[in-house]
Design an enzyme around this catalytic site. Structure first.
Site, PDB file in Angstrom:
ATOM      1  N   ASP A 177       0.851  -1.181   0.000  1.00 33.89           N
ATOM      2  CA  ASP A 177       0.000   0.000   0.000  1.00 33.89           C
ATOM      3  C   ASP A 177       0.899   1.247   0.000  1.00 33.89           C
ATOM      4  OD1 ASP A 177      -3.072   0.686   0.388  1.00 33.89           O
ATOM      5  OD2 ASP A 177      -1.977   2.050   1.700  1.00 33.89           O
ATOM      6  N   TYR A 304      -3.703  11.150   1.977  1.00 30.56           N
ATOM      7  CA  TYR A 304      -4.101  10.978   0.584  1.00 30.56           C
ATOM      8  C   TYR A 304      -4.072  12.312  -0.157  1.00 30.56           C
ATOM      9  CZ  TYR A 304      -5.455   6.093   0.935  1.00 30.56           C
ATOM     10  OH  TYR A 304      -5.426   4.722   1.069  1.00 30.56           O
ATOM     11  N   HIS A 362      -4.492  -7.787   0.465  1.00 27.74           N
ATOM     12  CA  HIS A 362      -3.778  -6.519   0.616  1.00 27.74           C
ATOM     13  C   HIS A 362      -3.061  -6.391   1.953  1.00 27.74           C
ATOM     14  CE1 HIS A 362      -3.124  -2.468  -0.856  1.00 27.74           C
ATOM     15  NE2 HIS A 362      -3.610  -1.933   0.257  1.00 27.74           N
TER      16      HIS A 362
END
Length: 386
Positions: A177, A304, A362
């Site tokens: 990630d 983000y 993930h």
């Protein structure tokens, strides 16, 4: 300040009381009008998750946490918290592990023992690591940035300084990630120090000619990526555009935080029974509680906003930022954004291994920790003595 200071974790009791009161007065919406998950986390699933949270023992998490050497130091003006566990083996190899969102350093908790003390876990002393697990800026017990600029590049430079401060001139790096972005950038910026790199989400995309010449397996990967981009990256869009607006709910509502994090924790894991069921409910609650008690829902969302403005937006631009250090990749089938080997080879110019596993998603540190430990041992075995 360059001091490294012990940083034991102890959440005030009144914060636990506040959470209990909020959980007792949660307001939930009516049930979704479809039951296929396309409207998000269903009310029955969230109700079960909140029931599990009401029974959660945060103090036991603290006991586990503080059983590992935990520290804090100031890097580039920000206090960064990290686990630093030295191996009992004198020739242990330094390794920095970097998490992403909606995970945390807890992804690596169960791996630290096998990595640092392989003999005690059925392995060889030759595979021992000194392990460093920092929390990303604005995540966990790392300080929340109050200024612009904390993106994967700046974080990679901070990690290089952290390893210097800990006395490690040469080390390995692993990430998935956002941890894959940070680790890739660390290898790119300091190739003379990063002996090898291991990724579970290599940062590479197909060029137009790759799409035109894709075989059946690559066509399936491209279709999965396209489907994810149409239906999956809600968290990317919202957190990269309106993180502050979202953040009020994540800080004020345990139900809102649990739903937002669980959407990714479940949606991006391998939930097949034969794969172990994905990220378990206790693992989810540990992680959600960490975000709650550290008040990092908004700051993690702002990561983000920062990072999407920093990341190259085309495959060609990514490929131009080449990585020359030995790179090993382990791919898990439930990864929502799969990568083909030939796409990765353009960017990672010294690809030493490419292993595609049968189970996992993930969050392999939670889902398949034994597999990930084995993959890390294999990945860095050839780089220890170079």
């Amino acid at each position: 300040m360059t001091e490294i200071e012990p940083f034991p974790v102890s959440i005030p009791e009144h914060d636990l009381d506040d959470l209990r009161a909020r959980l007792d007065h949660v307001r939930l919406p009516e049930a979704e009008t479809v039951r296929d998950g396309t409207q998000g986390v269903g009310v029955d699933r969230l109700r079960s998750l909140l029931d599990a949270w009401r029974e959660h023992d945060w103090r036991s998490v603290e006991q586990r946490w503080n059983a590992l050497p935990h520290f804090r130091t100031r890097l580039d003006g920000l206090n960064i918290a990290f686990w630093h566990v030295r191996s009992p083996e004198p020739d242990a190899f330094p390794l920095v592990l970097t998490h992403g969102w909606p995970g945390s350093v807890l992804e690596f908790e169960s791996m630290i023992g096998p990595l640092t003390d392989p003999v005690a876990h059925g392995g060889s002393a030759a595979d021992a690591f000194d392990v460093v697990v920092p929390a990303l800026p604005g995540f966990g017990f790392s300080e929340r940035p109050s200024e612009l600029g904390w993106n994967p590049g700046r974080t990679a430079r901070a990690w290089a300084e952290l390893m210097t401060r800990l006395g490690y001139q040469r080390f390995g790096a692993h990430g998935g990630d956002w941890g894959a972005y940070v680790s890739t950038e660390l290898a790119r910026l300091a190739p003379e120090r990063v002996a090898a790199l291991h990724l579970t989400m290599p940062i590479a995309s197909p060029l137009p000619e790759d799409v035109a010449t894709a075989d059946d397996a690559e066509k399936a990967m491209i279709a999965k990526r396209d489907m994810f981009m149409r239906t999956g990256p809600t968290h990317v869009v919202v957190q990269s555009v309106l993180p502050q607006t979202l953040g009020y709910s994540l800080l004020d509502s345990p139900a809102g935080l649990a739903a937002w994090l669980s959407q990714g924790l479940v949606g991006f894991s391998d939930t097949r029974p034969e794969a172990g069921g994905g990220v378990s409910v206790p693992q989810q609650i540990d992680d959600i509680a960490l975000y709650w008690f550290t008040g990092t829902g908004a700051s993690a969302a702002r990561w983000y906003w920062e990072s999407v403005r920093w990341v190259p937006h085309t495959a060609a631009a990514q490929n131009a930022q080449t990585v020359t250090v030995p790179t090993a990749c382990t791919l898990f089938p439930a990864e929502p954004f799969p990568v083909a080997k030939r796409w990765a080879e353009r960017r990672y110019r010294n690809l030493t291994s490419w292993n595609e596993r049968e189970y996992g998603g993930h969050f392999p540190g939670w889902e398949q920790p034994g597999v990930l430990v084995s993959e890390l041992r294999d990945a860095f075995r050839r780089s220890r003595d170079r």
